[in-house]
Scaffold this active site. Structure first.
Site, mmCIF file in Angstrom:
data_model
loop_
_atom_site.group_PDB
_atom_site.id
_atom_site.type_symbol
_atom_site.label_atom_id
_atom_site.label_comp_id
_atom_site.label_asym_id
_atom_site.label_seq_id
_atom_site.Cartn_x
_atom_site.Cartn_y
_atom_site.Cartn_z
ATOM 1 N N ARG A 244 -17.980 46.300 55.267
ATOM 2 C CA ARG A 244 -16.509 46.470 55.466
ATOM 3 C C ARG A 244 -16.160 45.327 56.077
ATOM 4 N NH1 ARG A 244 -16.445 48.644 51.116
ATOM 5 N NH2 ARG A 244 -16.167 50.656 50.619
ATOM 6 N N GLU A 273 -8.241 42.637 54.444
ATOM 7 C CA GLU A 273 -8.302 42.259 53.054
ATOM 8 C C GLU A 273 -7.350 42.811 51.987
ATOM 9 O OE1 GLU A 273 -12.632 43.227 52.280
ATOM 10 O OE2 GLU A 273 -11.743 45.074 50.743
#
Ligand code: NAD
Length: 357
Positions: A244, A273
Site C-alpha cells: 500500500r 494513487e
C-alpha cells in the site's frame, strides 16, 4: 429464491469480463444459489455516486473506493446489506463504523503469486535496466552504456510482512540465491525453517540491499519508510512496494532519491494513487508534483496498482466474491468477513464461525 442485486463501483473492462465469464461457471457449481443481477459502474463509490446503490443488496468495491462512516450510514439507510471488497487490503473501509450496521467481506487471497511475481518483475526490470534496453533496441540503439545492473545472487533482501505474498516473494528470492532477512509482527515458523532470519526492523533497514514491503497498511505501518528510516538504510538501497502506497512517505523517498541515498524504487502503489491510478491522464497535466517528480527519476519504476492483474487472480476474485455473497445470504455471515469485534481498527481478522452481529 429471490435474486441478489450487486452494484459494482470502479469496475473496469477486465473486472466486467472476469465477473461475466465466471458467473455461469459459478452458477453451475452452486445450482442452489440465488440468481445474480450485476450492474457495473466505472465511477468510484463516493457521496456523489452512492445513490447508484439504491435498491441493491450488495455493493462491490475495489481498493480506491473510500468508504467513510457517513457513506456507511447512507448505504445502511438504503438497505444495502453487504459491502464486498474485491481485494485483500481493506484500509479504505471504516470497519469500525460498519460494525453493527453493514457487513463487510473481502477476498483475502486470490493469487499471492501474481503480486509476488510482479514485485520481482519490477525489481528485475529496474536493476537490469530492461525498460531502458527495450526502448533503445526498438530505436536500433544497441549501446550498453548506462545499463549496468547488479547480480541478485548473494545480495541481502529484507522482506517486511511474511504473509501469503511475502512468503511467495521470499521463495522467489531464495531461488535467486539471495540471503533473506524478514520482519513480521507475527513470525511464521515454516518460513524461519526455510532459512529465513527474522530480525528487528532496524536490522532490515541497516543490512538490506533490497527491501520489499508485503505488510498491510495500518496506523503502525503508515510511513514506516520516512526520512528517519531511510537514513538508517544502506546507501544504494532498492525499495519495492507492492503493498500500500502510504507505507512510504513519498516526499521522504523523493529526497532520498535526490540525495542518491536510495538507489532505486519500484512502486506499484502510491499514497495518493486514488486520484490518478486506473485512469488515462496521457495528454493531461497531472496535479501531483511529487508523483510527477518520482516518475521523472531514471531509477524509479511506477506501475499503477497492477500487481494483482493476472487471469488467475481475476477469476479467483470473481469466484470468491460470489462465494462470499452466497454464504452471507444463506447464513448471515461469511468466513471472509471483516469486523470490529476485537476493538482494534484494521486488525480484526477473525474467521467468523458465527454471525458477528
Ligand atoms: P497477509 O495477511 O497474508 O500477510 C500480511 C502479513 O503482514 C502478515 O504476516 C502479518 O502478520 C504482517 N503484518 C501485520 N502487521 C504488520 C506490521 N506492523 N509489521 C510487519 N508485518 C505486519 O496479506 P497478503 O495477502 O500477503 O497481502 C499483503 C499486502 O499486499 C496486503 O495488505 C495488501 O495491502 C497488498 N496487496 C497488494 C496488491 C497489489 O495489487 N499491489 C494485491 C494484493 C494485496
Amino acid at each position: 429464491m429471490k435474486s441478489v442485486k450487486i452494484v459494482f463501483f470502479d469496475a473496469k473492462d477486465y473486472d466486467i469480463a472476469s465477473f461475466e465469464s465466471s458467473l455461469p461457471l459459478w452458477q453451475e457449481k452452486h445450482p442452489d444459489a440465488p440468481a445474480v443481477e450485476m450492474k457495473f459502474y466505472d465511477t468510484r463509490l463516493s457521496a456523489d455516486t452512492v445513490e447508484l446503490a439504491r435498491g441493491t443488496d450488495v455493493v462491490c468495491i475495489f481498493v480506491n473506493d473510500l468508504v467513510t462512516s457517513s457513506l456507511i450510514d447512507r448505504l445502511a439507510e438504503m438497505g444495502v446489506r453487504l459491502i464486498a471488497l474485491r481485494c485483500a487490503g481493506y484500509n479504505n473501509v471504516d470497519i469500525q463504523a460498519a460494525y453493527g450496521k453493514i457487513h463487510v467481506v473481502r477476498v483475502p487471497a486470490y493469487s499471492p503469486y501474481a503480486v509476488a511475481e510482479h514485485a520481482m518483475a519490477l525489481l528485475m526490470t529496474s536493476i537490469r535496466r530492461i525498460h531502458k534496453a527495450y526502448i533503445r533496441t526498438r530505436d536500433f540503439n544497441f549501446s550498453l552504456s548506462g545499463l549496468t545492473g547488479f547480480d541478485f545472487h548473494g545480495k541481502t533482501v529484507g522482506v517486511v510482512g511474511t504473509g501469503k505474498i511475502g512468503a511467495c516473494f521470499i521463495r522467489i528470492c531464495q531461488g535467486f540465491g539471495m540471503r533473506v532477512l524478514a520482519y513480521d509482527k507475527f513470525p511464521n515458523e515454516a518460513i524461519r525453517a526455510s532459512g529465513v532470519e527474522y530480525v528487528p526492523l532496524e536490522k532490515i533497514w541497516s543490512d538490506s540491499d533490497i527491501i520489499s514491503f508485503h505488510c498491510p497498511l495500518t496506523d503502525e505501518t503508515r510511513h514506516m519508510v520516512n526520512a528517519g528510516t531511510i537514513a538508517q538504510m544502506k546507501k544504494g538501497v532498492v525499495l519495492v512496494n507492492t503493498s500500500r502506497g502510504a507505507l512510504i512517505d513519498s516526499e521522504a523517498l523523493l529526497e532520498g532519491i535526490k540525495e542518491r541515498h536510495v538507489g532505486a524504487a519500484c512502486l506499484d502503489v502510491y499514497e495518493e494513487e486514488s486520484n490518478v491510478f486506473f485512469h488515462d491522464f496521457s495528454g493531461h497535466i497531472v496535479n501531483d508534483d511529487i508523483l510527477a517528480r518520482l516518475i521523472s527519476m531514471p531509477n524509479i519504476i511506477v506501475t499503477s496498482h497492477q500487481a494483482f492483474l493476472t487471469q488467475e487472480a481475476l477469476s479467483n476474485i470473481a469466484e470468491t466474491t460470489l462465494d462470499n455473497i452466497r454464504e452471507f445470504l444463506a447464513s448471515g455471515f461469511s468466513v471472509n468477513e471483516l469486523c470490529y469485534k476485537c476493538g482494534k481498527i484494521g486488525t480484526c481478522l477473525h474467521d467468523h464461525s458465527q454471525p458477528c452481529f
